[in-house]
Scaffold this motif. Structure first.
Motif, PDB file in Angstrom:
ATOM      1  N   SER A  10     -11.353   6.368  20.246  1.00 49.49           N
ATOM      2  CA  SER A  10     -10.051   6.932  19.899  1.00 49.49           C
ATOM      3  C   SER A  10      -9.270   6.020  18.966  1.00 49.49           C
ATOM      4  O   SER A  10      -8.379   6.478  18.259  1.00 49.49           O
ATOM      5  N   GLY A  11      -9.606   4.753  18.934  1.00 42.20           N
ATOM      6  CA  GLY A  11      -8.838   3.838  18.105  1.00 42.20           C
ATOM      7  C   GLY A  11      -9.517   3.448  16.820  1.00 42.20           C
ATOM      8  O   GLY A  11      -8.920   2.862  15.930  1.00 42.20           O
ATOM      9  N   ASN A  12     -10.779   3.749  16.729  1.00 41.67           N
ATOM     10  CA  ASN A  12     -11.528   3.276  15.574  1.00 41.67           C
ATOM     11  C   ASN A  12     -12.368   4.395  14.997  1.00 41.67           C
ATOM     12  O   ASN A  12     -12.859   5.250  15.713  1.00 41.67           O
ATOM     13  N   SER A  13     -12.505   4.337  13.682  1.00 41.84           N
ATOM     14  CA  SER A  13     -13.400   5.294  13.060  1.00 41.84           C
ATOM     15  C   SER A  13     -13.943   4.681  11.777  1.00 41.84           C
ATOM     16  O   SER A  13     -13.376   3.736  11.232  1.00 41.84           O
ATOM     17  N   VAL A  14     -15.057   5.229  11.363  1.00 44.08           N
ATOM     18  CA  VAL A  14     -15.657   4.770  10.113  1.00 44.08           C
ATOM     19  C   VAL A  14     -15.177   5.714   9.028  1.00 44.08           C
ATOM     20  O   VAL A  14     -15.674   6.823   8.895  1.00 44.08           O
ATOM     21  N   ASP A  15     -14.145   5.289   8.340  1.00 45.59           N
ATOM     22  CA  ASP A  15     -13.581   6.109   7.273  1.00 45.59           C
ATOM     23  C   ASP A  15     -13.935   5.475   5.941  1.00 45.59           C
ATOM     24  O   ASP A  15     -13.523   4.359   5.645  1.00 45.59           O
ATOM     25  N   ILE A  16     -14.702   6.172   5.155  1.00 46.81           N
ATOM     26  CA  ILE A  16     -15.102   5.635   3.856  1.00 46.81           C
ATOM     27  C   ILE A  16     -14.808   6.677   2.790  1.00 46.81           C
ATOM     28  O   ILE A  16     -15.123   7.858   2.961  1.00 46.81           O
ATOM     29  N   LYS A  17     -14.170   6.254   1.763  1.00 40.92           N
ATOM     30  CA  LYS A  17     -14.055   7.114   0.589  1.00 40.92           C
ATOM     31  C   LYS A  17     -14.475   6.282  -0.608  1.00 40.92           C
ATOM     32  O   LYS A  17     -13.938   5.211  -0.853  1.00 40.92           O
ATOM     33  N   LEU A  18     -15.456   6.775  -1.322  1.00 37.71           N
ATOM     34  CA  LEU A  18     -15.936   6.006  -2.469  1.00 37.71           C
ATOM     35  C   LEU A  18     -15.021   6.256  -3.663  1.00 37.71           C
ATOM     36  O   LEU A  18     -14.647   7.390  -3.947  1.00 37.71           O
ATOM     37  N   LEU A  19     -14.661   5.194  -4.309  1.00 38.95           N
ATOM     38  CA  LEU A  19     -13.829   5.321  -5.498  1.00 38.95           C
ATOM     39  C   LEU A  19     -14.510   4.558  -6.629  1.00 38.95           C
ATOM     40  O   LEU A  19     -15.039   3.471  -6.407  1.00 38.95           O
ATOM     41  N   PRO A  20     -14.501   5.120  -7.820  1.00 44.30           N
ATOM     42  CA  PRO A  20     -15.123   4.380  -8.912  1.00 44.30           C
ATOM     43  C   PRO A  20     -14.289   3.153  -9.239  1.00 44.30           C
ATOM     44  O   PRO A  20     -13.067   3.171  -9.079  1.00 44.30           O
ATOM     45  N   LEU A  21     -14.935   2.129  -9.670  1.00 41.54           N
ATOM     46  CA  LEU A  21     -14.228   0.906 -10.032  1.00 41.54           C
ATOM     47  C   LEU A  21     -13.881   0.984 -11.510  1.00 41.54           C
ATOM     48  O   LEU A  21     -14.757   1.071 -12.360  1.00 41.54           O
ATOM     49  N   LEU A  22     -12.607   0.980 -11.788  1.00 40.43           N
ATOM     50  CA  LEU A  22     -12.180   1.057 -13.184  1.00 40.43           C
ATOM     51  C   LEU A  22     -11.807  -0.345 -13.663  1.00 40.43           C
ATOM     52  O   LEU A  22     -11.293  -1.141 -12.887  1.00 40.43           O
ATOM     53  N   PRO A  23     -12.060  -0.620 -14.903  1.00 38.83           N
ATOM     54  CA  PRO A  23     -11.614  -1.924 -15.406  1.00 38.83           C
ATOM     55  C   PRO A  23     -10.101  -1.966 -15.438  1.00 38.83           C
ATOM     56  O   PRO A  23      -9.453  -0.927 -15.589  1.00 38.83           O
ATOM     57  N   PRO A  24      -9.531  -3.151 -15.279  1.00 36.01           N
ATOM     58  CA  PRO A  24      -8.082  -3.234 -15.326  1.00 36.01           C
ATOM     59  C   PRO A  24      -7.572  -2.743 -16.677  1.00 36.01           C
ATOM     60  O   PRO A  24      -8.288  -2.815 -17.669  1.00 36.01           O
ATOM     61  N   PRO A  25      -6.366  -2.212 -16.714  1.00 38.04           N
ATOM     62  CA  PRO A  25      -5.883  -1.668 -17.985  1.00 38.04           C
ATOM     63  C   PRO A  25      -5.702  -2.785 -18.991  1.00 38.04           C
ATOM     64  O   PRO A  25      -5.434  -3.920 -18.624  1.00 38.04           O
ATOM     65  N   PRO A  26      -5.853  -2.455 -20.266  1.00 37.71           N
ATOM     66  CA  PRO A  26      -5.669  -3.496 -21.263  1.00 37.71           C
ATOM     67  C   PRO A  26      -4.210  -3.900 -21.360  1.00 37.71           C
ATOM     68  O   PRO A  26      -3.316  -3.232 -20.846  1.00 37.71           O
ATOM     69  N   ARG A  27      -4.015  -4.980 -22.031  1.00 35.97           N
ATOM     70  CA  ARG A  27      -2.678  -5.501 -22.209  1.00 35.97           C
ATOM     71  C   ARG A  27      -1.909  -4.599 -23.186  1.00 35.97           C
ATOM     72  O   ARG A  27      -2.487  -4.061 -24.130  1.00 35.97           O
ATOM     73  N   VAL A  28      -0.637  -4.433 -22.954  1.00 28.46           N
ATOM     74  CA  VAL A  28       0.159  -3.636 -23.888  1.00 28.46           C
ATOM     75  C   VAL A  28       1.295  -4.481 -24.445  1.00 28.46           C
ATOM     76  O   VAL A  28       1.672  -5.495 -23.866  1.00 28.46           O
TER      77      VAL A  28
END
Lengths: 689, 564
Positions: B245-263
């Motif tokens: 009841s207190g724990n679960s295996v929650d996984i959502k895969l997210l693509p790894l994006l490069p950090p945004p370039p400098r502006v």
């Protein structure tokens, strides 16, 4: 993917496996940083290129807001700088702003002592900036002095010594974000390093004690000095060795950096060492030397010890040299026995198309669609004979750096290189085979000594490259002045080239006497990426009247009875989407070319303009009808013009610059101009690099 | 996301433990037989040959201490193994420690990065569950405990439930004799055990693991857990599996994006999506404030002024939007700009959709008859005249012109420009020619075309590029080097000065009546010039238009303008 080099090499290990088990023979640098198994943060900013800019930004960048954020989140950010999600992104950005200054200081420092032997190549500012509050960051403490990359030496040797089944193929182990990369070489079933080299079988008389037996072996080897080779093969108890490169690339480009390192450096070095090991037991003998020095000098400080080791062992020297060069993105010229090998991770310094403005590139990168590098297609490489070489350094210096014998053919060739002469003419004047010249040229390009350019000609047009490194001009202004004291200053020269409609270079040469020096200045500017040539690319365009005329011809010949379809395609693509789709995103449901729509409350009718011209993208692969169009185009021109046209028509594809076509087909500028003038209505040209 | 092509499939997942007597062994695996031949005899048919030789890599799967509690990735044969080996040291374990690893198998070249944080979290969660409830060590049989045979020492060594352990251990001892190595019957006995255990835990821990229905371990078996992770991640890229009841295996895969370039302050954000449709209650207030001003015309600096928001916060917001590819960056549109074709201009001919997109984007109801060209070159535009002029370009002009047109005719015909015409317009741009001049030359062809949109489209698609102008003052650039003084004078002497008399004149005059404000501006300008900033950057930074900057520059001495 970043265009900047980023080897992320933390250190190189040499481990061997004997009957006493795995052993870490040598590692370089003596005290490698482990970064707490963290990846190098992906560099947003381009501090390598414009230190002035970032430092001036710095003061304001780290304003009150960011400072607060940094103080709060310091440790959190370091937890996972690369798994940045939306929530932590702002934190990361702040953090990176803050670190810019520290990184810059390190870069400058590194550059200044690039060539000095330094056991601790990084500055304290960096250590401070990179040391997180994590608990496993005590590598500077006394107690962990014999730890390498955060591991005990014995344990480290175990993990980089994989079981035999994993040997002779790529070994890649990542601990968090720190990778151990190697090509472990294991002796084969017959006890040989390579299948060819015959060797006597190994025997295991000295497997009981560890240290003593090795010492004995060393002594025995010394006694047998005169006959090292044979003695070595019988004494050899080493069954495996592994040169391991330790890296922590940024997570977003992890695989790319690792693959690059393996392909260009690790595998090549391992193969050479295997060859030498098979031939003369090189790795084993050198390992013994290193271990002996280590044993005899246990009381020495680590720096003194390393000085001694490097003096004694050529393999240790090779490893140190390799680390120093590769980790600074330089070329590693390594001497292994009597062999010279050069290793490098190629730099991206030539661009065919302009990278996005936000993407940092190496300063002095060259922009030219004709550029030839290791990614060029065969088709592009075929042009190399008509291109010239622009040396990136002094010819004499290149000859001596590449250790080419003075007076050899290659040395002669290098000295005869001029950016105004095509390789083809160079091969003739040197009496060399064009193929050989081409391979020399590719060699020089690969090893960062030259660049292929369209032969410089004062009649050509040059522009200031959009990639010109205008930041940090100071030094360049000085060296330009020293090189060309009689010419305008570098900024004025660039201004001359860029403040009017592009014109031929001749226009800015004041007199004939100045031609030589102006051309020299031009090649200097190209070498440093300030200037690139504006080339002309041509397509054939077929206006409707030609198409209609051809259609009428066909009807007359009874080949087609089709009612004329006035909708021609705009470009001759195999997909006809361009021709049909005329409504675009508009809410057009009508089949006619009229669309009604409401714009700002006004009733509006959108009519599509009829496409008139068709641009032939590949005249070489023209269809039957297109061929008729083409012959219609040249109809009425004098026969010599027509002959020239047919010679050139395959280049009118927008891919080959006219400047190169003239060289390939050996046609004068004048003739080309005359022809194009004659068919002016049927061509469309664009000018770019 | 154009550059993202799905997550790598998981080839297999396996759970290994270090068995006190048998050593490292694979307890569970999906698909069955992917790691080792199934140990349950012929009852289950192995679906495949093992992917690789487990024995070769087992020392990396259950490694020694220093490698534990870290994410370990190992390449072997054609596969890439990612696991998070856990070692828990406690005196009540048979060997004073308990080691396990949930290990994921991918193809060799697979991008495993999106999985890494999930695998790390999975390992850490079970580490905690094991430390608190021995959820794993009790799963199979009791061999992992010292008190396997006798309960006499148990009271001393079981730290968690000291008070209760006596009764528990009695049970354990009682059952131990009856437990055989068969896994299935042990579940039944275990669920009983779990209930007992849970009662104990509940009394001693505030976590409040549910006991009412006795399902403290909905985790039927590790087998079904990894089976479900394997299927859900491969099919849906996410999973949500309750453990208790207190724990679960929650996984959502997210693509790894490069950090945004400098502006930079002078960069102009332009949205690639309908930003206002994406707003929800969780949005940052600054983000909401700046949204209306992201229109492809305002620079970041100007957005912060218009929205009355701190520049650094605005900058972060813009980078945030860039990270999710909701906006891209273009340049400040001015009629003094210069554009020229790039080597990719042929994409307009080759990409079948580009020309159509362009037609749709650039078509405009009216010609710009009455654009006040000369006031357009103030990129910051905090004075009102420049503001209206830029607004004109964006669309209000359209409004006005079309309304005047409608007064005349009531209905207006707009001609969609042909693709060939658009291409010719792009190619007719070149270095050394301002948009103003280009516009004058092509006025007729540009009817029904929004010039700004045409140029922006070209820049964003890489067909053309903005030629930036840089004012360069030699003496300032040389400031850093030690030869500066020498070269400063030399440069002054050698630089072809346009009108030296005028210059000295200006200098003399200015030295007399330069105001304090000007002096401040000059010092700021010098600072910017030292790092070779473009006119756009300087104008933005100093809130001046280009003419004023040029005037200032002239008072400082000779300068060169380089267009790059």
């Amino acid at each position: 993917m970043s265009f900047l080099p980023n080897p992320c090499l933390l250190g190189i290990l040499l481990s061997i496996s004997t009957h006493n088990g795995p052993q870490l023979v040598f590692h370089y640098p003596p005290k490698p940083k482990d970064f707490g198994f963290k990846a190098t943060p992906f560099a947003l900013d381009n501090d390598l290129l414009d230190s002035d800019e970032s430092s001036s930004d710095e003061d304001s960048d780290t304003s009150s807001v960011t400072d607060e954020a940094v103080g709060k989140n310091d440790s959190n950010i370091f937890q996972d700088p690369n798994y940045v999600s939306g929530q932590t992104l702002l934190d990361l950005l702040d953090e990176q702003d803050r670190r810019r200054a520290a990184k810059e200081a390190r870069r400058l420092m590194k550059e200044s002592k690039k060539n000095s032997i330094s056991s601790n190549p990084r500055t304290s500012s960096e250590i401070n900036s990179l040391r997180s509050s994590d608990h496993h960051h005590h590598h500077h403490n006394k107690k962990s002095e014999n730890k390498v990359f955060g591991f005990d030496v014995e344990f480290l040797s175990e993990i980089v010594t994989p079981p035999r089944q994993m040997c002779n193929s790529r070994f890649e182990l990542a601990v968090d974000d720190m990778a151990f990369l190697g090509l472990p070489i294991h002796i084969n079933e017959e006890g040989q390093w390579r299948t060819s080299a015959p060797k006597t079988g190994k025997h295991s008389k000295r497997s009981k004690g560890s240290n003593i037996s090795r010492e004995e072996e060393v002594e025995m080897l010394e006694e047998e000095e005169g006959d090292v080779e044979e003695g070595a093969s019988t004494e050899n108890t080493m069954s495996m060795f592994n040169i391991v490169f330790v890296m922590n690339p940024p997570v977003v480009e992890f695989n790319h950096r690792i693959d690059e390192m393996f392909h260009y450096v690790v595998s090549r070095l391992a193969m050479v060492l295997r060859y030498e090991q098979a031939k003369s037991d090189y790795v084993w003998l050198e390992s013994q030397k290193i271990l002996k020095v280590k044993e005899q000098n246990e009381d020495l400080s680590i720096n003194e010890l390393y000085d001694k080791i490097l003096k004694e062992s050529s393999l240790a020297q090779t490893i140190a040299q390799c680390f120093k060069s590769i980790s600074t993105s330089n070329i590693a010229d390594l001497q292994i026995q009597d062999k010279m090998i050069s290793l490098q991770i190629p730099l991206k310094k030539q661009f065919k198309s302009l990278p996005p403005k936000t993407e940092p590139v190496l300063p002095g990168s060259f922009l030219a669609s004709t550029a030839i590098d290791e990614t060029s297609t065969e088709e592009e490489e075929e042009n190399i004979g008509y291109m010239a070489l622009l040396l990136l350094d002094d010819a004499e210096k290149i000859v001596s750096e590449l250790k080419i014998e003075q007076g050899s053919q290659l040395a002669q060739f290098i000295k005869s290189i001029s950016p105004t002469l095509s390789l083809y003419s160079l091969s003739q004047s040197n009496g060399m085979e064009p193929l050989q010249v081409a391979s020399f040229a590719k060699h020089l390009i690969y090893w960062r000594r030259a660049r292929a350019v369209v032969p410089l000609n004062p009649k050509s047009v040059f522009i200031v490259s959009p990639m010109a490194p205008l930041h940090n001009l100071g030094e360049r202004i000085i060296s330009f002045r020293q090189e060309f004291p009689s010419l305008p200053s570098l900024p004025s020269f660039l201004s001359l080239l860029s403040n009017a409609k592009p014109r031929s270079f001749m226009a800015i040469i004041p007199s004939k006497d100045h031609k030589g020096i102006y051309l020299d200045a031009l090649s200097w500017l190209m070498r440093y990426g300030y200037v690139t040539q504006l080339l002309i690319f041509v397509w054939l365009k077929i206006p409707n009247r030609i198409k209609i005329a051809v259609e009428e011809d066909l009807e007359r010949e009874g080949l087609t009875k089709k009612t004329k379809d006035s909708k021609f395609k705009f470009a001759d693509l195999s997909t006809d989407a361009t021709g049909k789709e005329k409504t675009g995103n508009r809410s057009g449901s009508s089949s006619s070319s009229q669309i009604r729509s409401v714009w700002n409350g006004q009733d509006m009718v959108i009519e599509e303009e009829d496409e008139d011209d068709t641009i032939l993208l590949e005249p070489e692969r023209a269809t039957a009808v297109e061929r008729r169009w083409i012959s219609k185009v040249i109809k009425g021109q004098p026969p010599e013009q027509a002959a020239l046209f047919h010679k050139l028509v395959r280049y009118l594809n927008g891919k080959t610059p006219l400047e190169l076509v003239m060289l390939k087909e050996n046609i004068s500028r004048h003739d080309v101009r005359k022809l194009l003038h004659g068919i002016n209505d049927y061509i469309i040209s664009v000018k770019h690099w | 996301m154009a550059d993202f092509d799905g997550f790598a499939p998981i080839e297999a997942i396996f759970y290994t433990v270090f068995h006190p007597t048998e050593g490292t062994k694979v307890s569970h695996q999906v698909p069955l037989g992917s790691i080792v031949a199934p140990p349950w005899g012929s009852e289950f048919e192995a679906s495949q040959e093992p992917l690789f030789d487990f024995d070769v890599v087992k020392n990396y799967i259950i490694p020694k201490g220093p490698l534990c509690n870290r994410l370990i990735t190992l390449k072997v044969d054609q596969y890439s193994l990612v696991g998070y080996p856990v070692q828990i040291t406690a005196p009540h374990y048979a060997r004073n420690s308990f080691s396990f690893n949930f290990c994921f198998v991918f193809n060799y070249g697979a991008n495993t990065i999106p999985f890494e944080s999930a695998i790390r979290r999975l390992g850490r969660m079970f580490k905690n569950l094991e430390e608190q409830y021995h959820i794993l060590s009790k799963k199979e049989d009791m061999v992992f405990f010292k008190n396997f045979q006798s309960s006499s020492t148990a009271n001393a060594v079981l730290p968690d439930n000291i008070a209760e352990s006596a009764s528990l251990d009695d049970q354990l001892a009682a059952r131990a004799s009856s437990i055989d190595s068969n896994f299935t019957p042990s579940i039944a006995s275990f669920s009983q055990l779990a209930i007992d255990l849970d009662n104990n835990i509940n009394s001693s821990t505030p976590i409040g693991v549910s006991t009412k229905n006795g399902n403290v371990m909905t985790l039927e078996s590790i087998e079904s857990l990894i089976q479900q992770i394997y299927q859900d991640l491969n099919n849906y890229s996410e999973c949500l599996i309750p453990v208790d009841s207190g724990n679960s295996v929650d996984i959502k895969l997210l693509p790894l994006l490069p950090p945004p370039p400098r502006v930079n302050p002078e960069d102009v954000p332009i949205s690639t999506v309908q930003l206002n449709t994406m707003v929800d209650v969780n949005w940052d207030p600054t983000m909401l404030k700046i949204l209306p001003y992201i229109d492809g015309i305002n620079s970041i600096k100007r957005i912060s002024l218009l929205a009355d928001a701190d520049y650094w916060v605005v900058k972060s917001c813009i980078q945030h939007l860039m990270y999710y590819k909701c906006i891209t960056i273009t340049d400040i549109f001015q009629f003094s700009n210069i554009y020229a074709p790039t080597a990719d201009i042929d994409l307009f001919l080759k990409d079948p959709n580009m020309a159509t997109d362009c037609q749709a984007y650039v078509v405009s109801a009216s010609q710009f008859d009455d654009i006040p060209f000369d006031t357009c070159n103030n990129p910051l535009g905090n004075n009102s005249s420049a503001k209206t002029s830029t607004d004109n370009i964006s669309g209000t002009s359209r409004n006005r012109n079309s309304s005047t047109a409608s007064l005349r005719s009531g209905k207006r015909t707009v001609v969609l420009p042909s693709k060939a015409k658009l291409f010719y317009l792009y190619r007719s741009l070149h270095q050394g020619q301002t948009v103003r001049n280009w516009f004058k030359e092509h006025r007729d062809e540009l009817e029904y075309i929004d010039v700004r949109r045409l140029l922006t489209f070209g820049v964003l698609r890489g067909l053309i590029y903005r030629v930036e102008s840089y004012p360069l003052v030699d003496s300032l650039l040389l400031k850093d080097s030690n030869q500066a003084s020498m070269f400063g004078t030399l440069a002054d002497r050698l630089t072809p000065t346009r009108e030296p008399t005028l210059r000295t004149l200006m200098r003399r005059r200015n030295s007399a009546n330069v105001t304090d404000e000007q002096r401040l501006q000059i010092s700021e300008l010098s600072r910017l010039l030292e790092s070779s900033k473009s006119f756009d950057a300087i104008c933005t930074e100093m809130s001046l238009d280009r003419k004023s900057v040029e005037t200032l520059l002239r008072t400082m001495g000779p300068f060169n303008v380089v267009n790059s």
